[in-house]
Design an enzyme around this catalytic site. Structure first.
Site, mmCIF file in Angstrom:
data_model
loop_
_atom_site.group_PDB
_atom_site.id
_atom_site.type_symbol
_atom_site.label_atom_id
_atom_site.label_comp_id
_atom_site.label_asym_id
_atom_site.label_seq_id
_atom_site.Cartn_x
_atom_site.Cartn_y
_atom_site.Cartn_z
ATOM 1 N N HIS A 23 -1.597 -6.474 2.309
ATOM 2 C CA HIS A 23 -1.311 -6.398 3.745
ATOM 3 C C HIS A 23 -1.532 -7.786 4.354
ATOM 4 O O HIS A 23 -2.350 -7.945 5.267
ATOM 5 C CB HIS A 23 -2.194 -5.364 4.449
ATOM 6 C CG HIS A 23 -1.826 -3.941 4.142
ATOM 7 N ND1 HIS A 23 -2.706 -2.888 4.235
ATOM 8 C CD2 HIS A 23 -0.654 -3.386 3.726
ATOM 9 C CE1 HIS A 23 -2.099 -1.760 3.911
ATOM 10 N NE2 HIS A 23 -0.854 -2.040 3.577
ATOM 11 N N HIS A 79 7.724 6.435 -0.373
ATOM 12 C CA HIS A 79 7.118 5.670 0.729
ATOM 13 C C HIS A 79 7.939 4.392 0.903
ATOM 14 O O HIS A 79 8.389 3.806 -0.083
ATOM 15 C CB HIS A 79 5.671 5.373 0.303
ATOM 16 C CG HIS A 79 4.833 4.570 1.222
ATOM 17 N ND1 HIS A 79 4.990 4.532 2.583
ATOM 18 C CD2 HIS A 79 3.758 3.761 0.953
ATOM 19 C CE1 HIS A 79 4.060 3.750 3.106
ATOM 20 N NE2 HIS A 79 3.318 3.271 2.137
ATOM 21 N N GLU A 81 6.973 1.445 2.280
ATOM 22 C CA GLU A 81 6.286 0.150 2.338
ATOM 23 C C GLU A 81 6.744 -0.714 1.162
ATOM 24 O O GLU A 81 7.007 -0.207 0.062
ATOM 25 C CB GLU A 81 4.760 0.352 2.311
ATOM 26 C CG GLU A 81 4.018 -0.874 2.808
ATOM 27 C CD GLU A 81 2.553 -0.613 3.182
ATOM 28 O OE1 GLU A 81 2.030 0.474 2.888
ATOM 29 O OE2 GLU A 81 1.943 -1.530 3.775
ATOM 30 N N ASP A 83 5.588 -2.653 -1.018
ATOM 31 C CA ASP A 83 4.967 -2.738 -2.341
ATOM 32 C C ASP A 83 5.545 -1.674 -3.282
ATOM 33 O O ASP A 83 5.362 -1.766 -4.500
ATOM 34 C CB ASP A 83 3.436 -2.632 -2.268
ATOM 35 C CG ASP A 83 2.941 -1.453 -1.465
ATOM 36 O OD1 ASP A 83 3.601 -1.092 -0.477
ATOM 37 O OD2 ASP A 83 1.893 -0.892 -1.820
ATOM 38 N N HIS A 146 -0.296 7.053 3.974
ATOM 39 C CA HIS A 146 -0.871 6.542 5.213
ATOM 40 C C HIS A 146 0.185 6.076 6.218
ATOM 41 O O HIS A 146 -0.166 5.493 7.254
ATOM 42 C CB HIS A 146 -1.834 5.377 4.892
ATOM 43 C CG HIS A 146 -1.124 4.183 4.299
ATOM 44 N ND1 HIS A 146 -1.261 2.932 4.817
ATOM 45 C CD2 HIS A 146 -0.251 4.062 3.299
ATOM 46 C CE1 HIS A 146 -0.535 2.071 4.112
ATOM 47 N NE2 HIS A 146 0.084 2.749 3.192
ATOM 48 N N ASP A 165 0.529 6.400 -2.620
ATOM 49 C CA ASP A 165 -0.708 5.664 -2.317
ATOM 50 C C ASP A 165 -1.965 6.527 -2.485
ATOM 51 O O ASP A 165 -3.037 6.006 -2.827
ATOM 52 C CB ASP A 165 -0.672 5.141 -0.874
ATOM 53 C CG ASP A 165 0.162 3.878 -0.728
ATOM 54 O OD1 ASP A 165 0.273 3.120 -1.706
ATOM 55 O OD2 ASP A 165 0.698 3.658 0.369
ATOM 56 N N TYR A 193 -10.544 1.348 -1.381
ATOM 57 C CA TYR A 193 -9.184 1.694 -0.970
ATOM 58 C C TYR A 193 -9.234 2.778 0.102
ATOM 59 O O TYR A 193 -8.597 2.686 1.150
ATOM 60 C CB TYR A 193 -8.416 2.190 -2.199
ATOM 61 C CG TYR A 193 -6.937 2.384 -2.030
ATOM 62 C CD1 TYR A 193 -6.040 1.399 -2.441
ATOM 63 C CD2 TYR A 193 -6.430 3.555 -1.495
ATOM 64 C CE1 TYR A 193 -4.680 1.588 -2.305
ATOM 65 C CE2 TYR A 193 -5.075 3.748 -1.362
ATOM 66 C CZ TYR A 193 -4.205 2.763 -1.763
ATOM 67 O OH TYR A 193 -2.848 2.959 -1.633
ATOM 68 N N HIS A 226 -0.789 3.002 -7.298
ATOM 69 C CA HIS A 226 -1.630 1.812 -7.516
ATOM 70 C C HIS A 226 -2.760 2.179 -8.479
ATOM 71 O O HIS A 226 -3.428 3.208 -8.298
ATOM 72 C CB HIS A 226 -2.290 1.342 -6.211
ATOM 73 C CG HIS A 226 -1.340 0.833 -5.178
ATOM 74 N ND1 HIS A 226 -0.589 -0.310 -5.341
ATOM 75 C CD2 HIS A 226 -1.035 1.306 -3.942
ATOM 76 C CE1 HIS A 226 0.132 -0.515 -4.252
ATOM 77 N NE2 HIS A 226 -0.107 0.453 -3.402
HETATM 78 FE FE1 FEO Z 1 1.412 2.044 1.656
HETATM 79 FE FE2 FEO Z 1 0.993 1.015 -1.493
HETATM 80 O O1 FEO Z 1 1.846 1.122 0.145
#
Ligand code: FEO
Length: 395
Positions: A23, A79, A81, A83, A146, A165, A193, A226
């Site tokens: 982030h 998701h 995002e 990543d 999230h 996530d 995390y 992750h």
């Molecule tokens: Fe919310 Fe691992 O991205």
């Protein structure tokens, strides 16, 4: 390279050993991270999520060395995002018509990120995708876990939950599975995390965990996006999340401060001594904020029943490190925690009053009006700080 997980399910992600922050600079990642992408090769071939944008070419080339990309029947984007979606633009240039299954909010986030009108197929909780050989993917929306667009996908037959996530950790490993890595590192990263990313959404998470449990799906593997894949007692991390989401705290008091000429540091150390004298059972930890990792300290606050925050007065205010950390604590929306403030001053002396207000704004219950002292604390003032610590210990 592709790694076998179970039946016709493979890991095709990227291990990022060098990641130091996430982030932007907001979150430190002492153990790097992984971007887990999965390939399911049943009658239909399905790709679940991709990797972070800097690894897009590597990811697409690796995937193309394993399969003909045109064989991919469906892409699941759990998701938006970057990543996890970062390789989509490069991949979709090669297979532009491939349907992407995602939530309605993910259409918004993916369009917002990449400005492409891909072949989106919106799914809701309970929707199913037949992938052949008697297996289905069942989708579960996970709004605000999230992001509004987050969802999980469950593979019937193999009983794998692709949780994105949720249940993840920023933890680089080639070992792939939870039972093959250092357990201390693993749970430290899992808690960090949770504390830094998911704490604000604890109430939502609590309801979602109950909802998932009520679906009665057998879960043999939790394949996160992750860190490790939970295959050994996968529900242990679900149980941890239930604990963490329930106003988690340990018997710990954490003192955080910054100092200019060591006066406020002297107070911090004497307050710690007072706490320890009054309650030898309580864990006391002291952090000088500019010399500490803010995300590690947030994890310590997450574990604490009480936080004691100190700053000297400067320019009718407080030191910016403490102000920034107070803001970060407010963002986390901690519940059921107590707090108190302290600090040295030379003349105007507003720091404790300002800290009290910041702590209340951040949702902490003040257990004392705070302790301040002028100039450098002498022996008497140091003893007062010890007594203040004793009061804090008594809550
Ligand atoms: Fe919310 Fe691992 O991205």
């Amino acid at each position: 390279m592709k790694k076998h997980i179970k039946s016709n399910v493979f890991w095709v992600g990227k291990v990022d050993w060098e990641l130091e922050t996430f982030h932007g600079e907001e979150l430190t990642t002492h153990h790097g991270s992984t971007y887990n992408s999965y390939l399911i090769q049943e009658e239909k071939t399905v790709l679940i999520d991709t990797v972070w944008k800097p690894f897009a070419s590597e990811f697409v080339n690796n995937l193309a060395s394993e399969i003909d990309l045109k064989q991919i029947d469906y892409i699941v984007a759990n998701h938006g995002e970057i990543d996890h979606s970062g390789a989509l633009p490069e991949l979709m240039r090669l297979i532009p018509d491939t349907p992407i299954y995602c939530t309605a909010n993910a259409v918004k986030s993916l369009k917002g990120m990449y400005h492409e009108d891909w072949n989106f197929n919106v799914v809701k909780t309970g929707d199913k995708l037949d992938i052949g050989n008697g297996k289905e993917l069942v989708f579960v929306e996970m709004p605000m876990l999230h992001w509004p667009d987050s969802m999980a996908a469950y593979l019937t037959g193999d009983n794998i939950l692709f949780s994105n996530d949720a249940f993840g950790q920023h933890y680089a490993t080639e070992m792939l599975y939870n039972d093959l890595v250092d357990q201390c590192d693993l749970f430290q990263e899992a808690m960090k995390y949770y504390a830094n990313i998911l704490t604000p959404f604890s109430a939502v998470l609590k309801r979602k965990l109950q909802e998932i449990a009520s679906l009665g799906l057998p879960i043999e593997i939790i394949a996160t996006s992750h860190g490790v894949i939970w295959r050994d007692n996968p529900l242990q991390i679900v149980e941890k999340y239930a604990e963490w989401a329930d106003n988690y705290q340990e018997n710990q008091i954490t003192i955080v401060y910054d100092t200019m000429w060591n006066g406020t540091r002297t107070l911090a150390e004497n307050i710690a001594r007072g706490i320890q004298l009054a309650d030898p059972e309580v864990t006391v930890k002291v952090f000088n904020l500019p010399k500490s990792d803010q995300n590690d300290v947030i994890t310590e606050v997450f574990k604490s029943k009480t936080v004691v925050v100190g700053s000297p007065t400067i320019n009718n205010g407080i030191l910016h490190t403490v102000a920034g950390f107070a803001h970060l604590m407010k963002e986390m929306k901690f519940k059921n925690k107590k707090a108190a403030a302290f600090g040295c001053y030379g003349w105007s002396g507003e720091s404790v009053k300002i800290l009290n207000q910041l702590l209340q704004d951040a949702g902490f219950e003040l257990i004392d009006e705070g302790y301040r002292t002028q100039w450098n604390p002498d022996q008497d003032k140091q003893q007062e700080a010890v007594e203040f610590g004793k009061k804090i210990a008594q809550g």
